[in-house]
Design a protein around this motif. Sequence first.
Motif, PDB file in Angstrom:
ATOM      1  N   GLY A   1      42.508  32.576  57.538  1.00  0.00           N
ATOM      2  CA  GLY A   1      43.416  33.828  56.975  1.00  0.00           C
ATOM      3  C   GLY A   1      42.973  33.660  55.772  1.00  0.00           C
ATOM      4  O   GLY A   1      42.556  34.566  55.047  1.00  0.00           O
ATOM      5  N   LEU A   2      43.794  32.607  54.824  1.00  0.00           N
ATOM      6  CA  LEU A   2      42.911  33.236  53.554  1.00  0.00           C
ATOM      7  C   LEU A   2      41.468  33.104  52.961  1.00  0.00           C
ATOM      8  O   LEU A   2      41.278  34.191  52.208  1.00  0.00           O
ATOM      9  N   VAL A   3      40.779  32.020  53.887  1.00  0.00           N
ATOM     10  CA  VAL A   3      39.620  32.345  53.583  1.00  0.00           C
ATOM     11  C   VAL A   3      38.949  34.088  53.339  1.00  0.00           C
ATOM     12  O   VAL A   3      37.956  34.575  52.973  1.00  0.00           O
ATOM     13  N   VAL A   4      39.409  34.471  54.630  1.00  0.00           N
ATOM     14  CA  VAL A   4      39.439  35.744  55.267  1.00  0.00           C
ATOM     15  C   VAL A   4      39.698  37.316  53.917  1.00  0.00           C
ATOM     16  O   VAL A   4      39.150  38.084  53.792  1.00  0.00           O
ATOM     17  N   VAL A   5      40.801  36.515  53.769  1.00  0.00           N
ATOM     18  CA  VAL A   5      41.145  37.835  52.598  1.00  0.00           C
ATOM     19  C   VAL A   5      40.821  37.672  50.965  1.00  0.00           C
ATOM     20  O   VAL A   5      40.333  38.443  50.588  1.00  0.00           O
TER      21      VAL A   5
ATOM     22  N   ILE B   1      34.716  41.970  48.273  1.00  0.00           N
ATOM     23  CA  ILE B   1      33.773  42.825  48.825  1.00  0.00           C
ATOM     24  C   ILE B   1      34.199  43.796  47.923  1.00  0.00           C
ATOM     25  O   ILE B   1      34.161  44.962  47.281  1.00  0.00           O
ATOM     26  N   LEU B   2      36.184  43.807  47.784  1.00  0.00           N
ATOM     27  CA  LEU B   2      36.646  44.696  47.051  1.00  0.00           C
ATOM     28  C   LEU B   2      36.936  44.715  45.505  1.00  0.00           C
ATOM     29  O   LEU B   2      36.098  45.679  44.939  1.00  0.00           O
TER      30      LEU B   2
ATOM     31  N   VAL C   1      35.567  48.284  43.460  1.00  0.00           N
ATOM     32  CA  VAL C   1      36.193  48.540  42.623  1.00  0.00           C
ATOM     33  C   VAL C   1      36.753  47.668  41.484  1.00  0.00           C
ATOM     34  O   VAL C   1      37.626  46.570  41.879  1.00  0.00           O
ATOM     35  N   THR C   2      36.823  47.376  40.529  1.00  0.00           N
ATOM     36  CA  THR C   2      36.727  45.968  39.385  1.00  0.00           C
ATOM     37  C   THR C   2      38.065  47.062  38.690  1.00  0.00           C
ATOM     38  O   THR C   2      37.916  47.373  37.866  1.00  0.00           O
ATOM     39  N   SER C   3      38.866  46.020  38.664  1.00  0.00           N
ATOM     40  CA  SER C   3      40.239  45.649  37.782  1.00  0.00           C
ATOM     41  C   SER C   3      41.110  44.568  38.062  1.00  0.00           C
ATOM     42  O   SER C   3      40.726  43.127  38.532  1.00  0.00           O
ATOM     43  N   LYS C   4      41.557  44.390  36.431  1.00  0.00           N
ATOM     44  CA  LYS C   4      42.123  43.248  36.678  1.00  0.00           C
ATOM     45  C   LYS C   4      43.305  43.311  37.680  1.00  0.00           C
ATOM     46  O   LYS C   4      43.123  41.580  37.617  1.00  0.00           O
ATOM     47  N   ILE C   5      43.458  43.170  38.317  1.00  0.00           N
ATOM     48  CA  ILE C   5      44.655  43.237  39.367  1.00  0.00           C
ATOM     49  C   ILE C   5      44.186  42.346  40.432  1.00  0.00           C
ATOM     50  O   ILE C   5      44.591  41.359  41.071  1.00  0.00           O
ATOM     51  N   ASN C   6      43.151  42.942  41.034  1.00  0.00           N
ATOM     52  CA  ASN C   6      42.210  43.025  42.057  1.00  0.00           C
ATOM     53  C   ASN C   6      41.494  41.350  41.656  1.00  0.00           C
ATOM     54  O   ASN C   6      41.601  40.431  42.042  1.00  0.00           O
ATOM     55  N   ALA C   7      41.174  41.114  40.165  1.00  0.00           N
ATOM     56  CA  ALA C   7      40.938  40.084  39.822  1.00  0.00           C
ATOM     57  C   ALA C   7      41.754  38.894  39.939  1.00  0.00           C
ATOM     58  O   ALA C   7      40.922  37.667  40.303  1.00  0.00           O
ATOM     59  N   VAL C   8      42.393  38.833  39.008  1.00  0.00           N
ATOM     60  CA  VAL C   8      44.145  38.179  39.506  1.00  0.00           C
ATOM     61  C   VAL C   8      44.071  37.709  40.605  1.00  0.00           C
ATOM     62  O   VAL C   8      44.821  36.651  40.797  1.00  0.00           O
ATOM     63  N   ILE C   9      44.241  38.786  41.610  1.00  0.00           N
ATOM     64  CA  ILE C   9      44.611  38.065  42.986  1.00  0.00           C
ATOM     65  C   ILE C   9      43.838  37.127  43.446  1.00  0.00           C
ATOM     66  O   ILE C   9      43.987  35.802  44.246  1.00  0.00           O
ATOM     67  N   LEU C  10      42.946  37.657  42.978  1.00  0.00           N
ATOM     68  CA  LEU C  10      41.147  37.085  43.539  1.00  0.00           C
ATOM     69  C   LEU C  10      41.574  35.222  43.504  1.00  0.00           C
ATOM     70  O   LEU C  10      41.530  34.413  44.181  1.00  0.00           O
ATOM     71  N   PHE C  11      41.094  35.396  42.148  1.00  0.00           N
ATOM     72  CA  PHE C  11      41.616  33.799  41.703  1.00  0.00           C
ATOM     73  C   PHE C  11      42.822  33.468  41.797  1.00  0.00           C
ATOM     74  O   PHE C  11      42.796  31.819  42.501  1.00  0.00           O
ATOM     75  N   LEU C  12      43.763  33.382  42.043  1.00  0.00           N
ATOM     76  CA  LEU C  12      45.350  32.964  42.576  1.00  0.00           C
ATOM     77  C   LEU C  12      44.691  32.300  43.813  1.00  0.00           C
ATOM     78  O   LEU C  12      44.948  31.411  44.191  1.00  0.00           O
ATOM     79  N   GLU C  13      44.336  33.793  44.860  1.00  0.00           N
ATOM     80  CA  GLU C  13      44.262  33.410  46.088  1.00  0.00           C
ATOM     81  C   GLU C  13      42.887  32.149  46.365  1.00  0.00           C
ATOM     82  O   GLU C  13      43.264  31.173  46.682  1.00  0.00           O
TER      83      GLU C  13
END
Length: 74
Positions: free
Chosen positions: A34-38, A44-45, A49-61
Amino acid sequence: MFRGKGKGHGFFCLCDICKAKRRSSLLYLSILIGLVVVIFYQSILLIFVTSKINAVILFLELLCLAMGIIRIIF
């Protein structure tokens, strides 16, 4: 490793039995899948749509995924 007094096998136990239980645990593997799917969704997001919060969330995942895989291997 990191066992408390009389508690037996704990979260950080690295014995062969605990590793085999983690490898065969359907819940643990389904959480990692499930984590891989997210992570793919977040990637892709992030492309569109490049944003700092999205990059931080991706790094944590990705960090959580790496920790899960390392716990299975070792």
